[in-house]
Design a protein around this motif. Sequence first.
Motif, PDB file in Angstrom:
ATOM      1  N   LEU A   1     -73.634 -72.714  57.618  1.00  0.00           N
ATOM      2  CA  LEU A   1     -72.509 -71.670  57.853  1.00  0.00           C
ATOM      3  C   LEU A   1     -73.745 -70.871  58.549  1.00  0.00           C
ATOM      4  N   ALA A   2     -74.336 -69.432  57.425  1.00  0.00           N
ATOM      5  CA  ALA A   2     -75.336 -68.551  57.422  1.00  0.00           C
ATOM      6  C   ALA A   2     -76.453 -68.724  58.423  1.00  0.00           C
ATOM      7  N   GLU A   3     -77.268 -70.182  58.391  1.00  0.00           N
ATOM      8  CA  GLU A   3     -78.094 -70.771  59.524  1.00  0.00           C
ATOM      9  C   GLU A   3     -77.508 -70.265  60.643  1.00  0.00           C
ATOM     10  N   LEU A   4     -76.668 -70.501  60.723  1.00  0.00           N
ATOM     11  CA  LEU A   4     -75.217 -70.653  61.950  1.00  0.00           C
ATOM     12  C   LEU A   4     -75.628 -69.941  62.746  1.00  0.00           C
ATOM     13  N   LEU A   5     -74.285 -69.229  62.431  1.00  0.00           N
ATOM     14  CA  LEU A   5     -74.410 -67.878  62.763  1.00  0.00           C
ATOM     15  C   LEU A   5     -76.096 -66.903  63.242  1.00  0.00           C
ATOM     16  N   LEU A   6     -76.874 -67.324  62.088  1.00  0.00           N
ATOM     17  CA  LEU A   6     -77.816 -66.151  62.241  1.00  0.00           C
ATOM     18  C   LEU A   6     -78.749 -66.269  63.741  1.00  0.00           C
ATOM     19  N   SER A   7     -78.430 -67.917  63.494  1.00  0.00           N
ATOM     20  CA  SER A   7     -79.341 -68.560  65.102  1.00  0.00           C
ATOM     21  C   SER A   7     -78.149 -67.883  66.583  1.00  0.00           C
ATOM     22  N   LYS A   8     -77.325 -67.505  66.015  1.00  0.00           N
ATOM     23  CA  LYS A   8     -75.891 -66.822  67.094  1.00  0.00           C
ATOM     24  C   LYS A   8     -76.496 -65.199  67.205  1.00  0.00           C
ATOM     25  N   GLY A   9     -77.127 -64.846  66.240  1.00  0.00           N
ATOM     26  CA  GLY A   9     -77.696 -62.989  66.529  1.00  0.00           C
ATOM     27  C   GLY A   9     -76.254 -62.185  65.538  1.00  0.00           C
ATOM     28  N   TYR A  10     -76.096 -63.295  64.563  1.00  0.00           N
ATOM     29  CA  TYR A  10     -74.998 -62.302  64.021  1.00  0.00           C
ATOM     30  C   TYR A  10     -75.703 -61.693  63.175  1.00  0.00           C
TER      31      TYR A  10
ATOM     32  N   THR B   1     -74.111 -69.072  48.687  1.00  0.00           N
ATOM     33  CA  THR B   1     -74.764 -70.691  48.051  1.00  0.00           C
ATOM     34  C   THR B   1     -74.962 -71.532  48.163  1.00  0.00           C
ATOM     35  N   GLY B   2     -73.144 -71.709  48.566  1.00  0.00           N
ATOM     36  CA  GLY B   2     -73.227 -73.438  47.859  1.00  0.00           C
ATOM     37  C   GLY B   2     -73.673 -74.145  49.820  1.00  0.00           C
ATOM     38  N   GLN B   3     -73.566 -75.423  49.548  1.00  0.00           N
ATOM     39  CA  GLN B   3     -74.009 -76.334  50.874  1.00  0.00           C
ATOM     40  C   GLN B   3     -72.753 -75.618  52.611  1.00  0.00           C
ATOM     41  N   ASP B   4     -71.973 -75.418  52.358  1.00  0.00           N
ATOM     42  CA  ASP B   4     -71.438 -75.170  53.134  1.00  0.00           C
ATOM     43  C   ASP B   4     -71.145 -73.836  53.588  1.00  0.00           C
ATOM     44  N   GLY B   5     -71.417 -73.101  53.047  1.00  0.00           N
ATOM     45  CA  GLY B   5     -72.417 -71.496  52.535  1.00  0.00           C
ATOM     46  C   GLY B   5     -73.997 -71.321  53.967  1.00  0.00           C
TER      47      GLY B   5
ATOM     48  N   GLU C   1     -66.095 -60.309  60.709  1.00  0.00           N
ATOM     49  CA  GLU C   1     -65.500 -62.444  60.890  1.00  0.00           C
ATOM     50  C   GLU C   1     -65.956 -62.122  58.920  1.00  0.00           C
ATOM     51  N   PHE C   2     -65.003 -62.946  58.682  1.00  0.00           N
ATOM     52  CA  PHE C   2     -65.225 -62.631  56.808  1.00  0.00           C
ATOM     53  C   PHE C   2     -64.615 -63.891  56.792  1.00  0.00           C
ATOM     54  N   TYR C   3     -65.594 -64.951  56.218  1.00  0.00           N
ATOM     55  CA  TYR C   3     -65.766 -66.408  55.919  1.00  0.00           C
ATOM     56  C   TYR C   3     -65.415 -66.443  54.292  1.00  0.00           C
ATOM     57  N   ASN C   4     -64.563 -67.180  54.012  1.00  0.00           N
ATOM     58  CA  ASN C   4     -64.384 -67.572  52.376  1.00  0.00           C
ATOM     59  C   ASN C   4     -64.310 -68.678  51.829  1.00  0.00           C
ATOM     60  N   LEU C   5     -65.746 -69.420  51.859  1.00  0.00           N
ATOM     61  CA  LEU C   5     -65.859 -70.302  51.391  1.00  0.00           C
ATOM     62  C   LEU C   5     -66.530 -70.616  49.708  1.00  0.00           C
ATOM     63  N   ALA C   6     -66.140 -69.431  48.946  1.00  0.00           N
ATOM     64  CA  ALA C   6     -66.118 -69.555  47.424  1.00  0.00           C
ATOM     65  C   ALA C   6     -64.952 -70.248  47.170  1.00  0.00           C
ATOM     66  N   ALA C   7     -64.925 -70.926  45.702  1.00  0.00           N
ATOM     67  CA  ALA C   7     -64.191 -71.831  45.339  1.00  0.00           C
ATOM     68  C   ALA C   7     -64.501 -72.546  44.600  1.00  0.00           C
ATOM     69  N   MET C   8     -64.033 -73.011  43.222  1.00  0.00           N
ATOM     70  CA  MET C   8     -64.176 -73.210  41.758  1.00  0.00           C
ATOM     71  C   MET C   8     -63.966 -75.381  42.942  1.00  0.00           C
ATOM     72  N   SER C   9     -65.253 -75.629  43.083  1.00  0.00           N
ATOM     73  CA  SER C   9     -64.960 -76.630  43.446  1.00  0.00           C
ATOM     74  C   SER C   9     -64.956 -77.823  43.365  1.00  0.00           C
TER      75      SER C   9
END
Length: 408
Positions: free
Chosen positions: A18-27, A11-15, A75-83
């Motif tokens: 990234l979701a849009e990018l991976l969806l465009s690649k068929g993930y 739900t963050g900026q990068d996430g 693949e596992f992308y860990n973007l969650a954090a207190m940022s």
Amino acid sequence: MSKRAIITGITGQDGSYLAELLLSKGYEVVGTVRRSSAPNFWRIQHLLNRITIKPADLLDQLSIIRVVDEVRPHEFYNLAAMSFVPASWDQPMLTGEFNAQGVTRVLEAIRQVDPSIRLYQASSSEMFGKVREVPQTELTPFYPRSPYGVSKVFAHYITVNYRESYDLFAVSGMLFNHESPRRGLEFVTRKVTDAAARIKLGRADKVAEGALVAQASWALADSDRALVTVYHAELDGTGHVFGSQSEAWSYQLAHVDKLAEQLASSLPAGTALYVTADHGMVDAAPDDKIDVDLVPGLRDGIALLGGEPRARHVYTVPGAADDVLATWQGVLGARAWVASRDEAIEAGWFGPVDPRYAPRIGDVVAAPAGPWALVATKAEPLESSLVGMHGSLTPGDQFVPLLSVTSI
């Protein structure tokens, strides 16, 4: 068969990007979110019919193991954090739990469920902190300067250790500041751009107070050499209304201290920060106020009363200067220094004075000693009601702090 990916922090900026990018690649994309009474899906609202959302929490080991076991991602992308870096000072323990131990929980879940899962861990430029070299590289030593930076260093090295100890595919990406329309309003750039947009649309007439640090940071980054002035008006105003010994003024001072701390922590290398004031302040209690409008004789021979309660310029009617000087000296006595214009200039009250501008100074000048104030309740009711005042010759009026911090 399409690849599957889990994104924490979707739900963050990068996430969201990234979701849009991976969806465009068929993930197949699965995003994890913490259970909340107020879901924050605005960045991924347009993707909700194309992704799967599952509950998981970096503070809860079992929830992470469960989602990894259910999804079995490639693949596992860990973007969650207190940022938000400044907030890490207010919640250092929680920051460590999320950003450091949370990464360990992800690594441990992958190790237990399926060691073939490829992990990307979002590292941060905050790990470099007090930078040792410019520009930084993968070999630059870390010197974090905040709980957030320290937690990210732990996460970085625990990723390295799991990779080398368990032969996992686990990598870190060192992210520097990056901006977009999806950046949160708590961050520097969005504070500035949001305020600019509101001013353009007529919804605001100035940048909000909370953006002072943001403006200064942007100005400092604008060139190799810059001089930036930041002024916090509320401290002065609070002192005038409530006094410099009041609880309200102490609160404002603590706020200024926090702003200075945040600005100091964001200084580019080789930058000096100076914190000072343009004047001191003396509190005048009701019994310390001498009312020129009410005390017999003090208004005699005066054409105009100028200046302010702690620095009065008295402009007399023609020929009355000597009589007014004698009256004010007699009435005020030791409560104020009272001098003629020539005496005040000779004594250096105003520093070097160009003769062309000397007539702007009052024919008689009065500077209260101690806490006294020369008010005029009829002519200046608002100014006379103030508590905090300044302008005289006492240390309380003239002495100001000068604090300095230099970023190496």
